[in-house]
Enzyme design. Structure first.
Site, PDB file in Angstrom:
ATOM      1  N   LEU A 199       0.841  -0.732  -0.097  1.00 20.11           N
ATOM      2  CA  LEU A 199       0.166   0.089  -0.067  1.00 20.11           C
ATOM      3  C   LEU A 199       0.876   1.034   0.044  1.00 20.11           C
ATOM      4  CD1 LEU A 199      -2.328   1.090   0.121  1.00 20.11           C
ATOM      5  CD2 LEU A 199      -2.918   1.300   2.149  1.00 20.11           C
ATOM      6  N   TRP A 200       0.403   2.230  -1.261  1.00 24.35           N
ATOM      7  CA  TRP A 200       1.475   3.684  -0.922  1.00 24.35           C
ATOM      8  C   TRP A 200      -0.098   4.617  -0.016  1.00 24.35           C
ATOM      9  CZ3 TRP A 200       2.428  -0.206  -4.086  1.00 24.35           C
ATOM     10  CH2 TRP A 200       3.852   0.381  -5.458  1.00 24.35           C
ATOM     11  N   ILE A 237       4.141  -1.600   3.738  1.00 31.11           N
ATOM     12  CA  ILE A 237       4.060  -0.015   3.173  1.00 31.11           C
ATOM     13  C   ILE A 237       4.453   0.991   2.881  1.00 31.11           C
ATOM     14  CG2 ILE A 237       3.228   1.836   4.676  1.00 31.11           C
ATOM     15  CD1 ILE A 237       1.043  -0.203   4.915  1.00 31.11           C
ATOM     16  N   LYS A 238       4.490   1.232   2.007  1.00 31.30           N
ATOM     17  CA  LYS A 238       4.819   1.843   0.751  1.00 31.30           C
ATOM     18  C   LYS A 238       4.954   3.528   1.521  1.00 31.30           C
ATOM     19  CE  LYS A 238       6.055   5.017  -3.101  1.00 31.30           C
ATOM     20  NZ  LYS A 238       5.372   4.644  -3.730  1.00 31.30           N
ATOM     21  N   GLN A 239       6.099   4.430   2.339  1.00 33.30           N
ATOM     22  CA  GLN A 239       5.635   6.157   2.256  1.00 33.30           C
ATOM     23  C   GLN A 239       7.287   6.694   2.366  1.00 33.30           C
ATOM     24  OE1 GLN A 239       4.255   7.934   3.193  1.00 33.30           O
ATOM     25  NE2 GLN A 239       3.241   7.197   4.763  1.00 33.30           N
TER      26      GLN A 239
END
Length: 352
Positions: A199-200, A237-239
């Protein structure tokens, strides 16, 4: 001592980054390891096929067997327009060159659109894990709308041989509730089919800019975005790397404890701020990968290595870098990806 190349690229930031001790002790976190799938995810509700897909992601490329991941994402042809993204290197209008860059760059996976990956799937899906981005923004509409729309189905991604699907939710936006429902349902189906989910977790609201200060990448707001992302069972998680803190205080919305600022991120050091992002990913049970951001030219290599060092020392799982790699000559893009991976392979760059 870390490699001479890495120290030189860090410049005058080297000592501060390589010696810093964060406010949040590493003993409270689940840290990346070669056994992450069978030690952590095997005890979850993920089915055997999903565990195999997660293992395929962390078991490929130059970082295989380390617990870390390096992903090449090229969905900018939709998100930022093909002209803006590929004019520098027109070779990347051809999807095959995107996959070639990920392969030669030693990446764990290549992330792109249905169209890009579908067009070369029979040639490459068995050679490098595919991560299909299932929703996108687009900037052709007038006026521009900042929303994420589904471009295809999870089943289509599964049919082309992808091991994972990715999606963006603009937390804080007027459309976030609809996006939340769509992606939660998509991730549930992906897990049923045995695919991993990424998830972006981006924030998006004009109200997050206060008195000229942009808090879209504040540690407290992005940390909560991460916590929402793991709630819908994202596996990774992409952050964006945090650039400041105090978004909740500036916007005067939501709820936050003063201990976040006085105890967990007191020094506002980039490693502390990023560790707070990791903390919100179920204390590291869900891997945090930080994005490389836009290409700025000559400083890209140093900027990418800086982000990798911060992510690794904070307890993150790796990096996902696109424009800094493909908006430069092919060989230079490969070198940049290898330089990022070298940070995670360097045993003298430790988790703080």
């Amino acid at each position: 001592m870390p490699s001479k190349k890495i120290v030189e690229l860090l410049g005058d930031k080297a000592a501060d980054l390589l010696q810093h001790k964060p406010d949040i002790d590493r003993s409270t976190l689940t840290l990346p390891s070669p056994g992450h799938v069978h030690e952590i995810w095997a005890h979850s509700n993920r089915n055997n096929q999903t565990l195999r897909s997660l293992q395929a992601l962390i078991g490929n490329g130059r970082l295989a067997g380390t617990g870390y991941i390096s992903i090449l994402p090229v969905d900018q042809g939709v998100e930022h327009s093909a002209g803006a993204s590929f004019a520098t290197n027109p070779m990347y209008f051809d999807p095959e060159n995107i996959v070639r860059l990920a392969l030669e760059g030693g990446c764990n996976a290549v992330a792109s659109t249905f169209g890009v990956l579908g067009s070369v799937s029979r040639k490459y899906a068995h050679r490098i894990p595919f991560l299909v981005k299932i929703n996108h923004n687009e900037l052709l509409s007038l006026p521009n709308r900042y929303d994420q729309t589904l471009y295809g189905t999870v089943k289509s991604a599964w049919n082309m041989g992808a091991v994972a699907v990715g999606a963006t939710i603009y937390w804080g936006s007027a459309e976030s509730n609809r996006q939340l429902k769509e992606i939660a349902e998509a991730f549930e189906q992906a897990h049923e089919l045995g695919m991993a989910t990424v998830l972006w977790c981006y924030t998006r609201n004009n109200g997050f800019v206060v008195d000229g200060v942009d808090y879209h990448t504040s540690a407290d707001l992005t940390g909560q975005a991460n916590h929402l992302g793991v709630t819908i069972q994202a596996d990774i998680i992409k952050q964006k790397l945090p650039t400041n803190n105090g978004g909740y205080l500036a916007t005067k919305q939501g709820k936050i404890s003063p201990l976040v600022y006085s105890k967990l991120t007191a020094g506002n050091h980039p490693i502390d701020l990023t560790r707070y992002q990791v903390l919100n990913c179920y204390s590291g049970r869900v891997g945090l990968i930080n994005s490389g951001g836009e290409s700025k030219g000559a400083s890209d290599l140093a900027d990418a290595v800086y982000t990798a060092v911060v992510n690794k020392r904070a307890g993150g799982m790796g990096m996902i870098v696109g424009r800094k790699a493909f908006q430069r000559p092919f060989a230079d893009g490969v070198d940049l990806l290898h330089s990022i991976q070298d940070v995670y392979l360097d045993k003298d760059i430790t988790i703080a």
